[in-house]
Structures are given as structure tokens and as C-alpha cells.
Design an enzyme around this catalytic site. Structure first.
Site, short mmCIF file in Angstrom:
data_model
loop_
_atom_site.label_atom_id
_atom_site.label_comp_id
_atom_site.label_asym_id
_atom_site.label_seq_id
_atom_site.Cartn_x
_atom_site.Cartn_y
_atom_site.Cartn_z
N CYS A 137 0.84 -1.20 0.00
CA CYS A 137 0.00 0.00 0.00
C CYS A 137 0.88 1.26 0.00
CB CYS A 137 -0.90 -0.02 1.24
SG CYS A 137 -2.07 1.32 1.24
N ASN A 202 0.74 -4.51 -6.28
CA ASN A 202 -0.09 -3.60 -5.52
C ASN A 202 -0.20 -2.31 -6.35
OD1 ASN A 202 -1.35 -2.06 -3.39
ND2 ASN A 202 -0.50 -3.56 -1.96
N THR A 203 -0.85 -1.30 -5.81
CA THR A 203 -1.11 -0.09 -6.61
C THR A 203 0.16 0.73 -6.84
OG1 THR A 203 -1.70 1.08 -4.60
CG2 THR A 203 -3.49 0.10 -5.86
N CYS A 351 -2.74 7.26 -40.64
CA CYS A 351 -1.47 6.54 -40.78
C CYS A 351 -0.44 7.46 -41.42
CB CYS A 351 -1.67 5.27 -41.61
SG CYS A 351 -2.35 5.55 -43.27
N CYS A 355 3.04 8.73 -39.61
CA CYS A 355 4.32 8.30 -40.17
C CYS A 355 5.13 9.51 -40.67
CB CYS A 355 4.09 7.32 -41.32
SG CYS A 355 5.61 6.56 -41.92
N CYS A 382 9.84 1.93 -44.98
CA CYS A 382 9.14 1.34 -43.83
C CYS A 382 10.09 0.49 -43.00
CB CYS A 382 7.96 0.49 -44.33
SG CYS A 382 7.07 -0.35 -43.00
N CYS A 385 7.66 -0.38 -37.86
CA CYS A 385 7.54 0.06 -36.46
C CYS A 385 6.16 -0.20 -35.86
CB CYS A 385 7.92 1.53 -36.32
SG CYS A 385 6.68 2.68 -36.94
N CYS A 388 1.58 2.95 -37.73
CA CYS A 388 0.39 3.11 -38.58
C CYS A 388 -0.65 2.06 -38.24
CB CYS A 388 0.78 3.04 -40.06
SG CYS A 388 1.60 1.49 -40.52
N CYS A 392 -4.46 3.22 -37.03
CA CYS A 392 -5.55 2.99 -37.99
C CYS A 392 -6.83 2.65 -37.25
CB CYS A 392 -5.18 1.85 -38.94
SG CYS A 392 -6.50 1.48 -40.11
#
Lengths: 424, 458
Positions: A137, A202-203, A351, A355, A382, A385, A388, A392
Site C-alpha cells: 500500500c 499492488n497499486t 497513418c 508516419c 518502412c 515500427c 500506422c 488505424c
């Protein structure tokens, strides 16, 4: 139909879906309602020494999407604010009424052996199936030397786990805080202390938002706010990683895991199981939607297991662990290219601009004479990665297609461009 | 979008409450929650098709994004910077053939984003706040511009010219500003005196004066118009001002050219709509039991639907060609149908029957042969005690001698300048895009920039 029975720390549960120690497991009525809804077990709201703590009013802040969905909650509520015996009496009652459901007693105390041992013995005597040590906690209790104040020090994690193990017969779960630099240090400490399983995460310490009128963090308590514990869908990626770290670490791979952190659907559940969780705990999703969400968690997980041919939870447990590796073990020769299906493209241009502005200028945008727009991937630019693909809005419109290049699997340590390698 | 039901009951004129209900807002404005939900549907497209489909090129993805972030006032400014009458356009634009038709969500088999409704949300928010005018004037240039006509084109030109630092005087023939926004759009699209509120908002920029009851007269002609009116000639304006902008709209209508067209009960649809718009009590407007509307444009639809909503027993819209030839949008045609308007296609009017007052009209069924519209020889009569003519409006050229005209409209160059030096024109009186408010606003805005450049070069 796949069998959803699971066993964690030697405890058999009708399904892996337990409610985590939190407001939903605070008292008899909540827990009975959860069992009526189909939850396999609960970890009771953390118990401490009497006199009980006093909570403030205004306890939760929420992180929402524009679409009003809550992706995370942070809370500043402390542990159970009811007398210990009231809680234990209710646990005894429910153990009688619901013999097939699991109740784990969660506890915390200051770092004093006698206090831990006395409290653990009292809780164990109520008939719980196990005890969970709340060492996570991150708000309020840590200021009193409890919770994450202990969980952040591996030596204390080990010590507390050992103390409790020494005096109770039931399995002990050590609950870990994510507010550390390396989860393995505390996991290994819990293991060294004899924990039968670890529960995580925990948080996460957080300020969820700032009230710009009151100029104070949310939730605002009379003009002021404090950091709180962040939970819900948004922390799932953090939790998945920490579970995976423990699962794939040589020293801790046999440590059983009760996974917690943003589990909202059967798919989330399946992902944690795939990364090595023997059991699951849910809180925020139930707080947002009510206990009824367990219906689809059960049906969806079971349907997925049937579809994939997994006959039991244990069969699917850890299946993704061998494929979770260090970056240095990835294949440098793997190549993937985006492909935009012109048939399903709705011409939004998301996209392209993603890009063009922020990646590799690999999506050409053209407007035909009739005004129709086309978006085409330039393979040479391209790098695969996936940006896109992610932005999309149309499912399956952009596909990442692996390039068949017949090249061998080469990792960075083996790579010719690696200066360290060249120096060999 | 939900349509309120038309409460007409056969042969019984509607009670005032029913008529009031029928002439309340056609579309309820979006609630804050609906607006947020709808804004969330927008994909924030790059180089968005909706922007290109808007004659005023409003940056729609940005204004919707601003609604999403809670910056509603900023959203309104985005809209109004491109279209100062964004409030009227949000209500009256045929978005189904403009921005919303271009919305990419149509392609993914979803409904388009309700751009018009969101635009109304933003602009109404800003106007309701009654804060300072959102735009500042440039330093005064000392130049004076006369604008003829306080319709969308004239007001848009005046606003932009004032913003650029010029002083503008608008000459308006009628008693109120707004043009078709005030007199021509269907009442249920412009409730709560919105046209006047919008003009008051627009004038908030300063530097604009409007003179009412000022009709343009031709240079040699005798003064026309009613007793309240003064007239002003183009020459007088050219003498007094640095530049004149003509935004007079289309002041005249086409006739059926049938014998008996002057019988009682036969009206121009635009006059019927104007009377309705000006009536503080819609229930004071007399409508026939059996109404025929001749025409196929949005004015015909507006007249037919409003006649029905006033309680006409039957309203029949008659058009000589097929539905695909109607200039009204599909959405408007559906609006007519859902309001109980009968649509008779392939029927041309041939005669008006009645003794002093129209009692019926005769029609001939039409067909297409070799691409030509011809009569089939078959005819039929429809009973009618009211006929609304909506077969097109035209420019009243009587006060425009000296201008080069083409196709019945004032000829302008790319910079909106007419054949007369220093005189510019825009809106429905020139041939630009469709005769729509939004096009008139764009014409006026562009002309103001052209005038600004003209004055700078002078």
C-alpha cells in the site's frame, strides 16, 4: 468446456478469479454478493491491529478517456476501518456458508515481530485458506511504517514473510509493491522468507489528475490532495512486465504468482496466465462495473481455452514465458512491412500523418482526380515500427507482413555492426 | 436525429399548441453528453475530406477535437474564423451533401459524424455566453465600403471587411437584416429568432452600420418600392464610398406561365415562407385544406412541410420529372415524406381551375423519350385551394443595368469584381457554387479580402 479449476499455493479454487484485497472485500455483504455472482475467492480487505484506522472522505480519483471510460483509479483509502473481531466474525460466518469459496486474510502491521505474529495467528484462526501480507500500500499506511514502507526494503520483505510463516500453517502470499526499481529483489526476498506465492502488483504511486479550480490533486480532501494508489486497466502493462520478470528469472521461476493489475476481461486474464500466473485477482473492474463482470471472464476464458485446446489453467500457464526474452535475444534480421488494404481503407489519413510527422515518411498520400485519397506504404522507407497499424481506426485495414528474407536468426550480441562484437 | 411528428388531423385545423409544437426546433440541440459522445466518434482525419466539402473550409477536425477537449469556446472560434454565420449554417446547411457526405465514417458503414449538430453546440455555446466579440478589428484604414443587401453574403463581407479595418455601411431594402436567414429558411430550422441574434452577434465586431428600407434603384429609373422605402442608386454609392459590394440575392421568382395564375390562393412559396417566418404566431397563418406545391427544390420541400405542419389536410408536391432529378436533397425529400407530404412525380401543370379562387389544377403525366421530357397525353386533376409555386428564383435585373450579366446573374471575375470598376458582388446574385447560405458566406468573406487587396493597391 475447459476446466477453470486452479491451484495456487496448494489452495484449490473453482476458478482463478478472486477479488483483490480492497474496498469490494471490506465486509460480509460485499463478499457474499461476490460469491453469489460467481467469484472463486476473495482476499479480505487488509486487517490491522485494533484500534482500526480512520478513513477520510473523498477517496478515489479517476483517469478517464475522452469517451468517459475509466482506465485507471487512484485511491487514498486505508486498510479496514472496522474492529478486527468484527471482520474475523464475518470471515468465520462466510466460511461456513460458502465452503467451496476461498477466503484469504490480508494483513499489515508495523515492523515488529510480535505484532505480525500475533495478528497472523488471530487471522489464521478464523478459518482463512491463506494469509496475504500487504507490503504494497503506497499511501497513508506507509507513512506509519507499513505497506510499501516495508515492501520497498527486500530485507524487511524476507523478514516479515518468515515471521508469519513461522506461526501459521496456512499458505502465505507476499504481496509486492511495484514502487521499486527491480521487482526481482523483493520477489527473491519473499521467496527466501518462505512465501508460498507472491501477489502482484499492488497499486502504483500516483497523482491521477489535478483539480485546476481548487489547484489540488484529485481526490481533493478539503482543499488538499495526496498521492494515491493507481490501479485498473492502465497499470496492466506494468503488472504484466513484473509478472513476466519473475516468471522468466532463474531464481524465481518456480515461485507461484497471484497476478493483479488491470484485469478487466477474460483476455487480460489469459495474458497473465500465459506469463506464468497460477491465480488472478481483480478489483478495479469490479468497482467500475459490479461483480457481474465475472460471468464473461469465466465464459470467455473457458471459450478461449476450448478454442486453443487447453484443458486446464495449468496447461496454459506460462506458455508465453519462453518467448519473453531480453532485447538482446531478438532476431535483428526479422523484417516486417506495413500493408494498407485499399479496399477497407476509409481514407482518414491518420497513418500518413503519424508516419510523416513522427516516424519514417513511409506512407505516400495521393489525391486522385476524382478526389479519392490513397495511402501507400513505401517499402524502402518502412522500418516495420507498427505505428500506422496502431493508429488505424479500421480493424485489419493495415497488416504488418513479415518479409521472407531467408536470413538467419541473428541477435545483437552476434550482429556485425555491434562494436562490442567487432572488438572480440 | 429525430423528427417531431406532424400533428395534422384530417380536415381539422390544428390547435395553436399543436402548431407551436410543429414549429419548434426541428432537431433538438445535442446535450453536452451527446456532443461529447458524438465528438468522440470523429477520427480527427488528416487533410480531412469534410474540410474540402465545406464551401467555407471550416477546420472541422480541429473544432470537433476542441469540443472533445472541453475547449468549446475555442471550438466556436475555429468555426467562426472561417464562417461567421456558422450558427445558421449549423442549422440550415444540407450537411448530408456537404461535410457529412464527405465524412470517412460513411465508408466504414457507420453513420457520419453529426458535424452540423456539433457545430451548433460550439457556436451556440459562444453566443449564449454573450462575451466580447471573438474577433478584433485591424487598425482603421479610413476606407469606406457600401454593401447592398444585409443577407448572408453582404453581412459576411461586411464582417470580414470590418475586421480588416474598413468601415462598412449596409443598405438593406427590408426592415430587418439577415436576408434569407431571416425571411427564407424554414421556421423550424431557425427558432428563437436566431437570425436576428446572429446578426447582432456579427455586428459586435464594430465598424458596421446598417440602413434599412433602402432599395437599390437603377440609375435612370423612377423610384420604386413601398412608401417606407428610400432608394439609393449605384452611382450615389460609388460617389460616396471607396468600394461597393452587391449582395442582393435573388429577388424575383419564376412564374408557371399558366392562365389564371393570378387567382386567389396561388402564391409564391417564398412569400408563404416569409409570412410564416415573420408571424409571431404561426397559427395566424392561413393554410389551405388541399395544398399543391409545384417544384422540386429545398424551397418546395420547406413550403410543403410547413403547410403540412400548419394543418393542411393534404399537401401534394408535384414535379414534372423523377425523384433523381429533384434538386432537394434525399434527406429533405424524406423529411417531406415523413411529414405526410404526397410526392407526385412525372406530372407537369397544365391548367388552373377555379372561379376567382383556385379550386383545382390539371396536370399531364410526363415521360422521357429520346432524352426529352414529353407529355404522355394522359392528364389528371388535383383539388386545391392553395397552390405554392417553388419553381425557382431569379435575379431581379431591373435595378442592375450597366452590369455585365451571364446566365441571369451578375458576372464577376476571380476576385468578385463586376464589370463596373470598384463594384464587387457575391452570394446568390452571382454564379459561384450552389445557392446556399454557406456559399454566400464564403463569397462575402472572399470578396472582403479581394476588396482589401483592391483598396491596398489603389
Amino acid at each position: 468446456m475447459a476446466d477453470l479449476k486452479c491451484t495456487i499455493a496448494g489452495i484449490e479454487s473453482i476458478n482463478p478469479f478472486w477479488l483483490a484485497s480492497a474496498p469490494p472485500t471490506d465486509k460480509y455483504i460485499n463478499v457474499v454478493r461476490a460469491f453469489e455472482a460467481g467469484w472463486g475467492g476473495v482476499v479480505w480487505k487488509t486487517l490491522g491491529e485494533d484500534p482500526p484506522v480512520v478513513n477520510v472522505s473523498s477517496r478515489y480519483g479517476a483517469h478517464k478517456t475522452g469517451n468517459r471510460d475509466i482506465i485507471g483509479i487512484n485511491n487514498i483509502e486505508l486498510i479496514s476501518d472496522r474492529p478486527l473481531e468484527t471482520n474475523l466474525a464475518e470471515i468465520r460466518q462466510i466460511r461456513k456458508e460458502w465452503p467451496d469459496r476461498i477466503i484469504i486474510g490480508s494483513m499489515m502491521a508495523v515492523i515488529e515481530e510480535k505484532v505480525w505474529k500475533d495478528l497472523a495467528v488471530k487471522i489464521a484462526a478464523s478459518g482463512v485458506h491463506g494469509i496475504e501480507l500487504n507490503l504494497g500500500c503506497p499511501h497513508g499506511m506507509c507513512e506509519r511504517g507499513m505497506g510499501s514502507a516495508i515492501g520497498q526494503v527486500p530485507e524487511m520483505v524476507e523478514k516479515v514473510t518468515r515471521w508469519v510463516k513461522e506461526v501459521v500453517d496456512v499458505p502465505v502470499f507476499t504481496k509486492l509493491t511495484p514502487n521499486i526499481t527491480n521487482i526481482l529483489w523483493s520477489a527473491e526476498a519473499a521467496q527466501a522468507g518462505g512465501a508460498d506465492a507472491v501477489s502482484l502488483i499492488n497499486t502504483v504511486n500516483s497523482i491521477v489528475s489535478v483539480d485546476l479550480d481548487q489547484m489540488a490533486p484529485n481526490p481533493v480532501v478539503d482543499g488538499k490532495g495526496s498521492h494515491g494508489g493507481y490501479c485498473g486497466l492502465a497499470v496492466k502493462p506494468i503488472a504484466l512486465n513484473m509478472v513476466a520478470e519473475i516468471s522468466r528469472n532463474d531464481e524465481t521461476r518456480d515461485l507461484e504468482i497471484s497476478a493483479i493489475g488491470g484485469i478487466e476481461t477474460w483476455r487480460d486474464a489469459a495474458e497473465f496466465i500465459a506469463l506464468g500466473a497460477e491465480g488472478l485477482q481483480v478489483c478495479t473492474a469490479a468497482m467500475i462495473y459490479g461483480f457481474r463482470i465475472v460471468d464473461d471472464m469465466i465464459a470467455g476464458l473457458s471459450g478461449w481455452m476450448d478454442e486453443k485446446g487447453y484443458k486446464s489453467i495449468s496447461e496454459s500457464c506460462g506458455m508465453a514465458v519462453p518467448n519473453t526474452v531480453d532485447w538482446n535475444a531478438l532476431n535483428m534480421n526479422f523484417d516486417t512491412k506495413a500493408f494498407i488494404d485499399p479496399e477497407s481503407c476509409i481514407e482518414c489519413g491518420r497513418c500518413h500523418i503519424a508516419c510523416e510527422d513522427t516516424a519514417h515518411q513511409a506512407i505516400e498520400f495521393a489525391v486522385a482526380e476524382d478526389g479519392s485519397r490513397s495511402f501507400t506504404v513505401v517499402d524502402e522507407e518502412c522500418v516495420g515500427c507498427n505505428l500506422c497499424f496502431h493508429v488505424c481506426p479500421v480493424p485489419d485495414c493495415i497488416e504488418m507482413r513479415p518479409v521472407e528474407n531467408d536470413k538467419p536468426y541473428v541477435t545483437w550480441p552476434e550482429h556485425p555492426l555491434n562494436a562490442m562484437k567487432a572488438a572480440e | 436525429m429525430s423528427l417531431k411528428p406532424c400533428n395534422a388531423v384530417n380536415g381539422v385545423s390544428l390547435p395553436k399548441e399543436a402548431i407551436d409544437s410543429n414549429f419548434s426546433d426541428l432537431h433538438d440541440p445535442l446535450s453536452a453528453l451527446q456532443a461529447k459522445g458524438e465528438a468522440d466518434r470523429c477520427l480527427y482525419c488528416y487533410d480531412a475530406p469534410c474540410i474540402q466539402a465545406c464551401p467555407t473550409s471550416i477546420d472541422i477536425p480541429t473544432f470537433i477535437h476542441q469540443i472533445r477537449t472541453g475547449n468549446i469556446e475555442g471550438s466556436a472560434k475555429t468555426i467562426l474564423s472561417a464562417n461567421i454565420m456558422g450558427g445558421t449554417c449549423a442549422r440550415a446547411c444540407p450537411t448530408e451533401v456537404l461535410c457529412e457526405q464527405a465524412c470517412v465514417l460513411n465508408a466504414s458503414e457507420e453513420q457520419p459524424v453529426e458535424i452540423g449538430a456539433l457545430q451548433r453546440t460550439a457556436v451556440d455555446h459562444l453566443m449564449a455566453a454573450h462575451g466580447p466579440h471573438p474577433f478584433k478589428r485591424a487598425a482603421e484604414t479610413g476606407k469606406r465600403i457600401a454593401v447592398v443587401g444585409a443577407g448572408p453574403a453582404g453581412l459576411s463581407c461586411a464582417h470580414r471587411a470590418a475586421m480588416l479595418g474598413h468601415n462598412v455601411t449596409i443598405y438593406e431594402a427590408k426592415a430587418k437584416p439577415g436576408g434569407l436567414n431571416e425571411y427564407g429558411l424554414a421556421a423550424y430550422k431557425m427558432v428563437d429568432d436566431f437570425a436576428q441574434k446572429e446578426v447582432a452577434f456579427l455586428l459586435g465586431i464594430g465598424g458596421i452600420e446598417i440602413k434599412y428600407h433602402q432599395r437599390l434603384r437603377c440609375a435612370q429609373g423612377a423610384p420604386q418600392g413601398d412608401a417606407q422605402e428610400d432608394t439609393v442608386s449605384l452611382d450615389e454609392l460609388r460617389d460616396t464610398f471607396d468600394v461597393v459590394y452587391i449582395g442582393v440575392g435573388l429577388g424575383s421568382t419564376n412564374a408557371l406561365q399558366l392562365e389564371g395564375e393570378d387567382k386567389d390562393g396561388i402564391l409564391d412559396a417564398v412569400d408563404f415562407i416569409e409570412d410564416l417566418r415573420q408571424a409571431s404566431e404561426k397559427s395566424s397563418i392561413v393554410v389551405g385544406d388541399d395544398v399543391i406545391v409545384i417544384g422540386a427544390g429545398n424551397t418546395a420541400i420547406d413550403a410543403a412541410v410547413q403547410a403540412k405542419r400548419l394543418g393542411a389536410n393534404t399537401v401534394t408536391l408535384v414535379y414534372r420529372r423523377g425523384e433523381e432529378n429533384m434538386s432537394a436533397t434525399d434527406w429533405e425529400v424524406n423529411l417531406a415524406r415523413t411529414n405526410g407530404v404526397n410526392i407526385r412525380l412525372w406530372s407537369a401543370p397544365t391548367a388552373i381551375k377555379g372561379n376567382g379562387r383556385v379550386e383545382a389544377m390539371s396536370f399531364e403525366s410526363m415521360t422521357v423519350s429520346d432524352g426529352k421530357l414529353i407529355g404522355s397525353g394522359k392528364s389528371f386533376d388535383l383539388p386545391a385551394d392553395m397552390v405554392l409555386k417553388a419553381i425557382g428564383q431569379k435575379l431581379d435585373a431591373s435595378m442592375l443595368d450597366g452590369f455585365e450579366m451571364s446566365g441571369g446573374k451578375i458576372t464577376v471575375g476571380d476576385n468578385f469584381e463586376t464589370s463596373i470598376a470598384g463594384v464587387f458582388a457575391g452570394g446568390d446574385c452571382i454564379k459561384s457554387g450552389d445557392d446556399l447560405t454557406v456559399q454566400a458566406v464564403e463569397d462575402g468573406k472572399q470578396a472582403a479580402h479581394a476588396i482589401d487587396a483592391y483598396l491596398a493597391a489603389k
